[in-house]
Scaffold this active site. Structure first.
Site, PDB file in Angstrom:
ATOM      1  CD  GLU A 101      -2.591   1.269   2.684  1.00 40.03           C
ATOM      2  OE1 GLU A 101      -3.418   2.209   2.629  1.00 40.03           O
ATOM      3  OE2 GLU A 101      -2.184   0.789   3.577  1.00 40.03           O
TER       4      GLU A 101
ATOM      5  CB  CYS B  36      -1.414   7.137   1.186  1.00 36.64           C
ATOM      6  SG  CYS B  36      -2.692   6.136   1.931  1.00 36.64           S
TER       7      CYS B  36
END
Length: 361
Positions: A248, A282
């Site tokens: 990720e 993010c």
């Protein structure tokens, strides 16, 4: 607070020359803790212990494994404020966000505690007569889990819990910037009765500890959350030896506001998306694509919203945005300010907060 690494059921600080120095980002002169960093040798011990523990843990019924996860959930539920304050103290996000992250992790634990009763295979139609085709789930073995500093509780929890309930054992490397929050997660599993060796935590630097986990032949799967550049290296190295890898990585996220958008709703969403967690996630809003008919109105409202933000130490009452996590990230943010000024007009901010010079504001 227990510090250092956790190997084979014991808290351990190796002898080494590299130090982990954990600073309070709201007051960079305050050392929260300092101790020797784990080494590649620590990883070897941790993997060996996890491999041995797997022999027994993988044979425990999944419903029984799930009960350990559930006990850990209940322990964490009673310590939200304590864990949230630890998280805020070392990572910097405001206390409501810190406690919110702890609660989010507890929800994850609840979900995977329930998964112990859902680890079913499938029956499939067979082509031949007198044949029965089915699948079953088997644990993989030792898994390596590498997590970042921006969500130092939630991300480790959502990697460790599913790995354990599925019957795997874990070698876990948290960020060296936020080791105390990670230690709390280990504590709740320890108190919940997780057998020793099933969860190993090695607190060290990526070029040493992280690389050793990625390269170890007995680590059968890797889960990494972090920067895109590092993730590419992790994926290439681990996949080249046949390990399964999930990554990720970074994001570039836009809010799109069309002509009929509710301006107040747009501004609220962007303020939360851009400034929540000090923008250190993010999924942070980094761009706003807005229709020209409402652009001026949205811009004015955003500037006023940004000016009104109360910035300060995350443990202070009424603060809406805390500091950047450490000096390296702080300098990186300041450098992007300068890039931005070269590409667009700066309407507010664009520099460090002078009246909060003791921290990374």
């Amino acid at each position: 607070m227990k510090t250092g690494s956790y190997i084979d059921g014991e808290w351990y600080q190796p002898k080494g020359s590299r130090l982990i120095r954990n600073l309070n980002p709201a007051n960079a002169s305050e050392v929260i803790c300092e101790y020797p960093a784990a080494t590649a040798e620590c990883v070897q011990r941790a993997v060996a212990g996890a491999k041995e523990a797997f022999k027994t843990w993988s044979k425990v019924p999944s419903t029984e494994r799930a009960r350990v996860i559930w006990r850990a959930t209940e322990i964490a539920r009673g310590r939200v404020e304590e864990f949230g304050r630890t998280l805020t103290h070392e990572e910097g996000k405001i206390l409501p966000e810190g406690c919110g992250e702890i609660r989010k992790g507890i929800s994850v634990l609840e979900y995977y505690a329930g998964a112990g009763s859902r680890l079913a295979g499938r029956t499939l139609p067979a082509e031949g007569r007198n044949m029965f085709t089915y699948t079953i789930r088997r644990p993989m073995g030792v898994v390596g889990l590498i997590t970042p500093w921006n969500f130092p509780w939630a991300i480790p929890v959502w990697k460790v819990a599913p790995a354990l309930v599925a019957g795997n054992t874990c070698v876990f490397k948290p960020s060296e910037i936020t080791p105390n929050t990670a230690a709390h997660m280990v504590e709740i599993f320890e108190e919940a009765g997780l057998p020793k060796g099933c969860l190993q935590m090695v607190v060290g630097y990526g070029d040493d500890v992280g690389q050793a986990i990625v390269d170890h032949p007995d680590v059968k799967a890797l889960s990494f959350t972090g920067s895109t550049a590092t993730g590419h290296k992790v994926y290439a190295a681990a996949a080249s030896r046949g390990a399964k890898v999930t990554c990720e990585l970074g994001g570039k996220n836009a809010v799109i506001a069309l002509a009929d958008a509710d301006v107040d709703g747009v501004v609220s969403a962007v303020m939360n998306g851009a400034f929540g967690s000090t923008g250190q996630r993010c999924t942070a809003t980094s761009r706003l694509l807005v229709h020209e008919s409402i652009a001026a109105e949205v811009t004015e409202a955003l500037v006023e919203g940004a000016k009104a933000l109360k910035i300060g130490p995350g443990l202070s009452e009424g603060v809406q945005m805390g500091p950047i996590v450490d000096e390296q990230q702080f300098k990186s943010v300041l450098s992007y300010f300068e890039i931005g000024k070269g590409e667009a007009k700066c309407l507010t901010g664009g520099s460090k907060v002078e009246e909060l010079s003791e921290g990374y504001f």
